[in-house]
Design a protein around this motif. Structure first.
Motif, short mmCIF file in Angstrom:
data_model
loop_
_atom_site.label_atom_id
_atom_site.label_comp_id
_atom_site.label_asym_id
_atom_site.label_seq_id
_atom_site.Cartn_x
_atom_site.Cartn_y
_atom_site.Cartn_z
N HIS A 38 0.95 -1.18 -0.03
CA HIS A 38 0.00 0.19 -0.07
C HIS A 38 1.09 1.24 -0.07
O HIS A 38 2.00 1.26 0.79
CB HIS A 38 -0.66 0.26 1.18
CG HIS A 38 -2.04 1.08 1.07
ND1 HIS A 38 -1.89 2.38 1.59
CD2 HIS A 38 -3.32 0.88 0.76
CE1 HIS A 38 -3.01 3.03 1.26
NE2 HIS A 38 -3.78 2.15 0.82
N TYR A 41 1.67 3.04 3.26
CA TYR A 41 2.79 2.07 4.13
C TYR A 41 4.16 2.08 3.56
O TYR A 41 5.04 2.56 4.17
CB TYR A 41 2.24 0.62 4.02
CG TYR A 41 3.35 -0.18 4.64
CD1 TYR A 41 3.44 -0.64 6.31
CD2 TYR A 41 4.58 -0.68 4.08
CE1 TYR A 41 4.22 -1.33 6.97
CE2 TYR A 41 5.39 -1.60 4.60
CZ TYR A 41 5.45 -2.01 6.21
OH TYR A 41 6.36 -2.59 6.77
N GLN A 84 -2.20 1.56 -12.36
CA GLN A 84 -2.19 1.79 -10.64
C GLN A 84 -0.79 2.41 -10.02
O GLN A 84 -0.90 3.05 -9.27
CB GLN A 84 -2.28 0.28 -10.33
CG GLN A 84 -2.13 0.12 -8.80
CD GLN A 84 -2.62 -1.13 -8.23
OE1 GLN A 84 -2.64 -2.08 -9.17
NE2 GLN A 84 -2.64 -1.38 -6.92
N TRP A 88 -0.41 5.25 -7.53
CA TRP A 88 0.42 4.69 -6.12
C TRP A 88 1.53 5.74 -5.98
O TRP A 88 1.81 6.48 -4.87
CB TRP A 88 1.11 3.42 -6.64
CG TRP A 88 1.86 2.71 -5.65
CD1 TRP A 88 1.11 1.83 -4.84
CD2 TRP A 88 3.10 3.02 -5.02
NE1 TRP A 88 2.10 1.28 -3.72
CE2 TRP A 88 3.34 2.07 -3.92
CE3 TRP A 88 4.19 3.99 -5.40
CZ2 TRP A 88 4.63 2.10 -3.36
CZ3 TRP A 88 5.39 3.81 -4.69
CH2 TRP A 88 5.64 2.71 -3.81
N TYR A 108 -7.88 2.93 -8.40
CA TYR A 108 -7.23 1.81 -7.23
C TYR A 108 -7.16 2.04 -5.86
O TYR A 108 -7.18 1.02 -4.97
CB TYR A 108 -5.85 1.57 -7.89
CG TYR A 108 -5.60 1.27 -9.28
CD1 TYR A 108 -5.88 0.00 -9.72
CD2 TYR A 108 -5.54 1.93 -10.34
CE1 TYR A 108 -6.03 -0.53 -11.05
CE2 TYR A 108 -5.63 2.06 -11.65
CZ TYR A 108 -5.69 0.53 -12.09
OH TYR A 108 -6.02 0.23 -13.38
N TYR A 109 -7.00 3.44 -5.48
CA TYR A 109 -6.97 3.55 -4.08
C TYR A 109 -8.00 4.75 -3.73
O TYR A 109 -8.25 5.83 -4.30
CB TYR A 109 -5.76 4.10 -3.80
CG TYR A 109 -4.44 3.19 -4.11
CD1 TYR A 109 -4.30 2.12 -3.30
CD2 TYR A 109 -3.79 3.33 -5.25
CE1 TYR A 109 -3.14 1.13 -3.80
CE2 TYR A 109 -2.91 2.35 -5.67
CZ TYR A 109 -2.51 1.47 -4.90
OH TYR A 109 -1.53 0.38 -5.23
N LEU A 111 -8.38 6.80 -0.24
CA LEU A 111 -7.71 7.32 0.99
C LEU A 111 -8.34 8.38 1.92
O LEU A 111 -8.74 9.25 1.15
CB LEU A 111 -6.32 7.68 1.10
CG LEU A 111 -5.06 6.74 1.01
CD1 LEU A 111 -5.32 6.17 -0.53
CD2 LEU A 111 -3.73 7.30 1.10
#
Length: 296
Positions: A38, A41, A84, A88, A108-109, A111
């Motif tokens: 992720h 992280y 992706q 990222w 894709y994410y 948050l």
């Protein structure tokens, strides 16, 4: 035959943090498998290593091609891995640079109020690289990375790859450096070098492992040009399909200078036995490169 050489490795962030504490000058690149780690992280871990090493952290962004790797995590192979990856890396950069907590709503994410503090010491983020051979990967590197790693099969073709990447980066108003990879057998005489190379890359090669590795790469990775597979079996046994630097300190320095002349900024080198071979290489090849003006 299972290619066990690939199974035996340390986790890259932890490894780099330890090396960061034990060294003073070298840059430390961590390889991150985008679909499996992720970005929040990764941002935290990368900043940690950048602080421990006082700004020497680097990030190698990999999207993955091997279905078996994804299978270990129970994750399907991502079709558009580089789309992706673009999200990222955008998240990672925005976590470091934004003053407010980050809300991100992508494909894709997603948050909500994400925070990663402290930011990296390097601004806006640590140096990044990507090793891509196919078009989508090179476009990603041209848009998002500082350096791209590429392979080439013949010295005569080496410059084409640099031109291709420069063109893609130019279109986006960016400047992307290009590195390549090579495997080294350096000995006082050409005969000794050739004999050792033949011994480990031909006579004693684990042919089953070479076949398995080549077949997987060929099917999924698009990281080498097609005829490289047919013609360079020895190079896969010798150094995973990279360019061979086999010879004396003088011939190897000349080859490395020829690669630099084609526009490459650096070469990642591998040896059969670092402990035995690297000191000789450092003592005999590096001074020649320095004298010729190719090393600081």
């Amino acid at each position: 035959g299972r290619n066990k050489v690939r199974e035996w490795s340390f986790e890259t962030f932890t490894w780099a943090a330890a090396l960061g504490a034990a060294t003073e000058r070298i840059g430390l690149f961590m390889t991150v498998h985008v679909p499996l780690v992720h970005p929040l992280y990764a941002a935290k871990a990368l900043a940690t290593v950048d602080h421990i090493s006082q700004g020497r952290a680097g990030l190698n962004i990999v999207c993955g091609w091997n279905p078996k790797e994804f299978g270990m995590f129970g994750t399907p192979l991502v079709e558009k891995g580089y789309d992706q990856a673009a999200e990222w890396i955008e998240i990672l950069e925005r976590l470091y640079t934004s003053d407010a907590p980050l809300d991100y709503d992508g494909t894709y994410y997603r948050l909500k109020e994400a925070v990663s503090r402290p930011a990296s010491l390097q601004v806006p983020r640590p140096v990044t690289m990507n090793a891509a051979f196919g078009g989508p990967g090179r476009d990603f590197a041209a848009a998002r990375c500082d350096y791209l790693f590429t392979t080439f099969s013949e010295m005569a073709d080496a410059g084409k790859h640099v031109a291709d990447i420069s063109e893609r980066a130019d279109r986006l108003g960016r400047n992307v450096g290009v590195y390549t990879v090579a495997h080294v057998v350096c000995r006082p005489t050409m005969e000794e070098a050739q004999a050792y190379y033949t011994r480990y890359a031909v006579t004693m090669a684990d042919h089953e492992a070479v076949d398995a590795h080549m077949a997987g790469k060929k099917e999924f990775s698009q990281s080498h040009d097609q005829h490289a597979y047919e013609r360079y079996r020895q190079r896969f046994a010798g150094g995973a399909g990279t360019y061979p630097l086999v010879g004396t300190p003088e011939t190897i320095a000349a080859d490395m200078i020829a690669i630099a002349e084609q526009g490459y900024q650096g070469i990642a080198l591998s040896f059969v036995n670092y402990t035995q071979e690297l000191p000789y290489f450092c003592d005999c090849v590096l001074p020649l490169l320095k004298r010729a003006g190719y090393r600081e």
